[in-house]
Design a protein around this motif. Structure first.
Motif: not given
Length: 319
Positions: A81-89, A145-150
């Motif tokens: 999943g995306s860090i931008a989604v998972l971290l806020p969740l 593991r989560p990622s977003v862009g680079p």
């Protein structure tokens, strides 16, 4: 910002800069050890907001840490999943449970509040332990593991820098809170809540806000530890994890942000020392006993924690 505020932030900023510069040169073992310390320091700082700054002793803080970790893994699924989604969740999930626990628990005081937080944490523990929601007692794995862009947390160095940014952000946020009107109100509640109510402060609301913010920050630590280990299990929510983080802030020195970080460092290094056969031999099989005795000695000799020792050496020091 005033000169005194800049001075008090100088050491933390230098430490962050030094860690950032040294990260590429560290061995895999040291990278992992420092990463572990940084995550625990975020966890300890989140509890410092509740205990040291507000005067509320919680024995269930691990619930928010574990929920943040479980939300991260469950939200990732099999494909990541995306860090931008998972971290806020993760932070919202932990904050949501903190809101629920705080809304009920903060109507009690003293030892009753301690028992209520413990009870709610154990309730969350058994939800994950006794149901298939989180894989039962075996836990569940984070396959990607989560990622977003680079920014890809599969890369250990990238995860190191994300954790460092999380620690710097958490420390900076709590430093701002301490210097704000909200922080002054929390300090007043810690010293004399009855007097604060008499002067017109809605102390329940202030305590609940602090409790929820602390839960969200513990969720941040949970997100990072899930990304680091790639696996979560119900033991993350157990009472002894809450006890460990409480020991960290006591060991470092209650009421000081630097104390929470120093306590996390000291606790982790002592645990590493006493559980390593190459360093202590057969005593490593009984590391819990050695660690317990050492912490008792520290608390007995340094009632203000390790930060108190630093203040003796540097009387002008202030966290």
């Amino acid at each position: 910002m005033q000169a005194s505020n800049l001075k008090s932030m100088a050491v933390p900023l230098l430490v962050v800069a030094a860690l950032g510069a040294l990260a590429p040169t560290l061995s895999p073992y040291l990278t992992d050890l420092v990463l572990k310390v940084m995550i625990l320091a975020i966890f300890a700082l989140s509890l410092e907001l509740v205990v040291g700054m507000t005067g509320l002793v919680s024995l269930g803080h691990a619930a928010f840490y574990g929920i943040g970790a479980y939300v991260t893994v469950l939200g990732s699924g099999d494909s990541g999943g995306s860090i931008a989604v998972l971290l806020p969740l993760a932070m919202l999930g932990a904050a949501g449970y903190a809101l629920f626990v705080g809304a009920l628990g903060l109507r009690t005081k003293g030892v009753y509040f301690i028992m209520v937080t413990l009870a709610f944490a154990q309730m969350a523990y058994f939800v994950f332990h006794d149901t298939s929601l989180g894989g039962g007692s075996d836990g569940i794995y984070l396959y990607v593991r989560p990622s977003v862009g680079p920014i890809d947390l599969e890369n250990r160095l990238t995860l190191f820098y994300v954790a460092l940014a999380g620690l710097a952000g958490t420390y900076g946020l709590l430093a701002l809170i301490r210097r704000s009107r909200f922080g002054a109100a929390l300090a007043g509640i810690r010293v004399n809540e009855q007097r604060m109510r008499a002067t017109g402060f809605p102390t329940y609301g202030y305590k609940l806000a602090a409790f929820v913010i602390a839960g969200a920050l513990a969720g941040l630590a949970g997100f990072l530890v899930a990304s680091r280990d790639g696996v979560v299990n119900p033991e993350m929510l157990s009472w002894h994890v809450s006890g460990d983080v409480l020991l960290m802030i006591i060991l470092g020195g209650l009421g000081h942000l630097r104390g929470a970080v120093i306590g996390a460092v000291a606790f982790t290094l002592l645990k590493e020392l006493f559980s390593t056969h190459a360093l202590v031999g057969p005593l490593a099989d009984h590391w819990q006993l050695s660690l317990g005795i050492t912490i008792i000695v520290f608390v007995a000799l340094l009632p203000k924690g390790l930060i108190g020792l630093m203040e003796r050496l540097s009387p002008k020091g202030n966290a």
